[in-house]
Design a protein around this motif. Structure first.
Motif, mmCIF file in Angstrom:
data_model
loop_
_atom_site.group_PDB
_atom_site.id
_atom_site.type_symbol
_atom_site.label_atom_id
_atom_site.label_comp_id
_atom_site.label_asym_id
_atom_site.label_seq_id
_atom_site.Cartn_x
_atom_site.Cartn_y
_atom_site.Cartn_z
ATOM 1 N N LEU A 36 0.840 -1.196 0.000
ATOM 2 C CA LEU A 36 0.000 0.000 0.000
ATOM 3 C C LEU A 36 0.880 1.252 0.000
ATOM 4 O O LEU A 36 2.072 1.181 0.308
ATOM 5 N N LEU A 43 -6.520 -1.070 8.767
ATOM 6 C CA LEU A 43 -7.096 0.085 9.468
ATOM 7 C C LEU A 43 -7.121 1.315 8.565
ATOM 8 O O LEU A 43 -8.064 2.096 8.571
ATOM 9 N N LEU A 46 -9.283 0.000 5.013
ATOM 10 C CA LEU A 46 -10.667 -0.470 5.076
ATOM 11 C C LEU A 46 -11.560 0.299 6.047
ATOM 12 O O LEU A 46 -12.754 0.393 5.835
ATOM 13 N N LYS A 50 -13.581 4.307 11.473
ATOM 14 C CA LYS A 50 -14.347 3.528 12.460
ATOM 15 C C LYS A 50 -13.628 3.578 13.807
ATOM 16 O O LYS A 50 -12.408 3.605 13.845
ATOM 17 N N VAL A 52 -12.334 1.879 17.172
ATOM 18 C CA VAL A 52 -11.906 0.571 17.676
ATOM 19 C C VAL A 52 -12.002 0.663 19.208
ATOM 20 O O VAL A 52 -11.587 1.663 19.795
ATOM 21 N N VAL A 87 5.867 -7.416 -2.349
ATOM 22 C CA VAL A 87 6.884 -8.472 -2.270
ATOM 23 C C VAL A 87 6.487 -9.600 -3.210
ATOM 24 O O VAL A 87 5.373 -10.123 -3.141
ATOM 25 N N ALA A 123 -1.557 -9.092 0.113
ATOM 26 C CA ALA A 123 -1.559 -7.794 -0.566
ATOM 27 C C ALA A 123 -2.960 -7.585 -1.126
ATOM 28 O O ALA A 123 -3.453 -8.423 -1.865
ATOM 29 N N PHE A 124 -3.613 -6.517 -0.711
ATOM 30 C CA PHE A 124 -4.985 -6.360 -1.196
ATOM 31 C C PHE A 124 -5.169 -5.115 -2.040
ATOM 32 O O PHE A 124 -4.562 -4.091 -1.812
ATOM 33 N N ILE A 259 4.194 -15.186 -1.788
ATOM 34 C CA ILE A 259 4.555 -15.730 -0.467
ATOM 35 C C ILE A 259 4.106 -17.194 -0.357
ATOM 36 O O ILE A 259 4.743 -18.008 0.312
ATOM 37 N N GLY A 288 0.497 -11.784 13.262
ATOM 38 C CA GLY A 288 -0.688 -11.030 12.853
ATOM 39 C C GLY A 288 -1.665 -11.906 12.087
ATOM 40 O O GLY A 288 -1.592 -13.139 12.133
HETATM 41 C C1 LIG Z 1 -13.911 -3.485 8.953
HETATM 42 C C2 LIG Z 1 -12.942 -4.068 9.958
HETATM 43 C C3 LIG Z 1 -13.016 -3.708 11.289
HETATM 44 C C4 LIG Z 1 -12.138 -4.266 12.220
HETATM 45 N N1 LIG Z 1 -12.242 -3.898 13.547
HETATM 46 C C5 LIG Z 1 -11.384 -4.407 14.447
HETATM 47 C C6 LIG Z 1 -11.495 -4.064 15.832
HETATM 48 O O1 LIG Z 1 -12.377 -3.317 16.244
HETATM 49 N N2 LIG Z 1 -10.563 -4.595 16.689
HETATM 50 C C7 LIG Z 1 -9.580 -5.444 16.287
HETATM 51 O O2 LIG Z 1 -8.765 -5.869 17.103
HETATM 52 N N3 LIG Z 1 -9.459 -5.797 14.977
HETATM 53 C C8 LIG Z 1 -10.345 -5.313 14.049
HETATM 54 N N4 LIG Z 1 -10.251 -5.683 12.739
HETATM 55 C C9 LIG Z 1 -9.182 -6.650 12.381
HETATM 56 C C10 LIG Z 1 -7.832 -5.944 12.300
HETATM 57 O O3 LIG Z 1 -7.893 -4.850 11.409
HETATM 58 C C11 LIG Z 1 -6.765 -6.939 11.854
HETATM 59 O O4 LIG Z 1 -6.696 -7.982 12.808
HETATM 60 C C12 LIG Z 1 -5.407 -6.232 11.741
HETATM 61 O O5 LIG Z 1 -5.438 -5.229 10.755
HETATM 62 C C13 LIG Z 1 -4.296 -7.239 11.423
HETATM 63 O O6 LIG Z 1 -3.106 -6.516 11.314
HETATM 64 P P1 LIG Z 1 -1.888 -7.056 10.428
HETATM 65 O O7 LIG Z 1 -0.836 -6.014 10.519
HETATM 66 O O8 LIG Z 1 -1.576 -8.449 10.827
HETATM 67 O O9 LIG Z 1 -2.472 -7.133 8.951
HETATM 68 P P2 LIG Z 1 -3.012 -5.982 7.964
HETATM 69 O O10 LIG Z 1 -3.669 -4.890 8.712
HETATM 70 O O11 LIG Z 1 -3.797 -6.714 6.929
HETATM 71 O O12 LIG Z 1 -1.682 -5.401 7.307
HETATM 72 C C14 LIG Z 1 -0.911 -6.217 6.464
HETATM 73 C C15 LIG Z 1 -0.126 -5.359 5.508
HETATM 74 O O13 LIG Z 1 0.727 -6.213 4.737
HETATM 75 C C16 LIG Z 1 0.777 -5.746 3.415
HETATM 76 N N5 LIG Z 1 1.126 -6.846 2.516
HETATM 77 C C17 LIG Z 1 0.536 -8.060 2.412
HETATM 78 N N6 LIG Z 1 1.136 -8.797 1.478
HETATM 79 C C18 LIG Z 1 2.144 -8.040 0.968
HETATM 80 C C19 LIG Z 1 3.104 -8.238 -0.052
HETATM 81 N N7 LIG Z 1 3.180 -9.356 -0.759
HETATM 82 N N8 LIG Z 1 3.968 -7.224 -0.327
HETATM 83 C C20 LIG Z 1 3.916 -6.056 0.379
HETATM 84 N N9 LIG Z 1 3.023 -5.826 1.348
HETATM 85 C C21 LIG Z 1 2.143 -6.799 1.636
HETATM 86 C C22 LIG Z 1 -0.629 -5.220 3.143
HETATM 87 O O14 LIG Z 1 -0.612 -4.233 2.109
HETATM 88 C C23 LIG Z 1 -1.010 -4.610 4.507
HETATM 89 O O15 LIG Z 1 -0.743 -3.240 4.583
HETATM 90 C C24 LIG Z 1 -11.122 -5.176 11.801
HETATM 91 C C25 LIG Z 1 -11.022 -5.517 10.442
HETATM 92 C C26 LIG Z 1 -11.920 -4.987 9.531
HETATM 93 C C27 LIG Z 1 -11.799 -5.372 8.069
#
Ligand SMILES: Cc1cc2nc3c(=O)[nH]c(=O)nc-3n(C[C@H](O)[C@H](O)[C@H](O)COP(=O)(O)OP(=O)(O)OC[C@H]3O[C@@H](n4cnc5c(N)ncnc54)[C@H](O)[C@@H]3O)c2cc1C
Length: 340
Positions: A36, A43, A46, A50, A52, A87, A123-124, A259, A288
């Motif tokens: 991104l 966060l 999407l 909102k 949290v 990646v 990656a979304f 991956i 995560g």
């Molecule tokens: C609408 C909604 C509301 C939510 N509300 C809550 C809440 O109230 N409380 C709570 O605890 N959780 C909530 N969640 C869940 C929470 O957002 C996730 O658990 C959290 O974002 C996970 O974090 P992360 O860093 O593991 O993954 P992500 O937030 O998905 O971040 C992963 C990152 O990796 C990057 N990436 C992936 N693959 C690649 C690649 N190949 N190359 C480069 N970059 C890559 C992506 O671009 C992304 O930026 C909610 C989710 C949604 C959709």
């Protein structure tokens, strides 16, 4: 080829950002790579507007404000952050008997002693409108993501979709946009009932228009969007409406992509890890949403805890003499505290 860092962190969502904080606290050099163009993962992409309610220390916080704080904390060590880079590959070599992982992105190659995959749901990219040439309107009134609601101030807005994001924006742009029309191709919604009820109430009060069984057929205009044509998929009626902005909220397409081909133990699109957050490839960790183990919860709170575990074990992996236990930040000279 970049200089060799201790930890290459793939993903700058909450998990990746907290991993960066812990890496710096442990004195481990690191870098972050994210597909991104902004940090914050789901966060930011999407649900920035909102609240949290279930992260420690904040009874209630907007997702975008949580990201701001996490970025301030995680990026304080000034590690390189490579945004807008996906990646796509990995090479493993050896140096003095230790593995070196070269992570290949769409823009560079980055060598590291360990890799921490914090790739969330992969990656979304926003799901595109099923309209030929729709992309030509990007930057001219077509928004695939809402980052700043104020961009819609005084504008006539069409929202397309029937999920949480579509409903959230229909509510959150009230009082900002001049008018809001929302179209959805059926009358069933994938959104929280409370928000659906809010939108029905706003429609009944004449504050917006919700049209079910209507779809977007065409976008028209000159330098910018000026009108849209929508059609009723039951009656085939077609209507052209004056419009300034179109916000498709059709969800995201996510993929583990390359991956998935690294020989990692993957179960239902998630990477299996041990209690140390280590994958089946020594030196590659995952944390995560992308990591799975019995009892896994996909939450911000668990992601940051896993990041902490992964980084401390990565530090120990690189240098077995380094303690796994990080000690207490509250007593660290690094933070200007006296007693360590
Ligand atoms: C609408 C909604 C509301 C939510 N509300 C809550 C809440 O109230 N409380 C709570 O605890 N959780 C909530 N969640 C869940 C929470 O957002 C996730 O658990 C959290 O974002 C996970 O974090 P992360 O860093 O593991 O993954 P992500 O937030 O998905 O971040 C992963 C990152 O990796 C990057 N990436 C992936 N693959 C690649 C690649 N190949 N190359 C480069 N970059 C890559 C992506 O671009 C992304 O930026 C909610 C989710 C949604 C959709």
């Amino acid at each position: 080829m970049s200089d060799v860092k201790d930890i290459t962190i793939i993903g700058a969502g909450p998990t990746g950002l907290f991993a960066a904080f812990y890496a710096g606290m442990r004195g481990a050099s690191h870098r972050l790579i994210d597909n991104l163009d902004q940090v914050g993962g789901q966060l930011t992409a999407l649900y920035p507007e909102k609240y949290v309610f279930d992260v420690a220390g904040f009874p209630k916080i907007l997702a975008k404000d949580l990201v701001k704080g996490m970025a301030e904390q995680g990026l304080q060590w000034k590690a390189p952050v490579h945004l807008g880079e996906k990646v796509i590959g990995l090479r493993q070599t050896q140096e003095n008997g230790q593995p070196i992982f070269t992570v290949v992105s769409t823009a560079g190659e980055y060598a590291g002693r360990t890799v921490l995959i914090a790739g969330g749901i992969g990656a979304f990219t926003p799901r595109k409108l099923p309209l030929k040439d729709a992309d030509q309107w990007l930057g001219k009134g077509l928004y695939d993501r809402v980052l700043n609601p104020q961009e819609f101030a005084g504008k006539r807005v069409l929202i397309v979709g029937g999920g949480d994001s579509a409903f959230d924006w229909a509510v959150n742009l009230q009082g900002i946009a001049k008018s809001i029309v929302m179209v959805h191709r059926r009358d069933g919604f994938r959104a929280h009932q409370a928000t659906v009820n809010q939108v029905h109430a706003l429609s009944a009060a004449g504050k917006m228009e919700l049209r079910t069984f209507w779809e977007l057929r065409a976008i028209g205009g000159g330098q910018r969007i000026e009108q849209v044509t929508i059609f009723n998929n039951k009656t085939k009626e077609e209507v052209t409406l004056g419009m300034d902005c179109v916000i498709p909220q059709l969800g995201f397409v996510s993929a583990l992509g390359a991956i998935a081909e690294w020989g990692l133990d993957i179960e239902k699109g998630e990477i299996k890890v041990s209690q140390m957050m280590e994958t089946n490839i020594p030196g590659i960790f995952a944390a995560g949403d992308i990591a799975t183990y019995p009892g896994k919860l996909k939450l911000i709170a668990t992601g940051v805890a896993e990041a902490c575990i992964a980084v401390n074990h990565a530090v120990h992996f690189i240098n077995p003499a380094a303690k796994i236990e990080p000690g207490h930040s509250s007593g660290m000279a690094l933070f200007g505290q006296k007693d360590d």
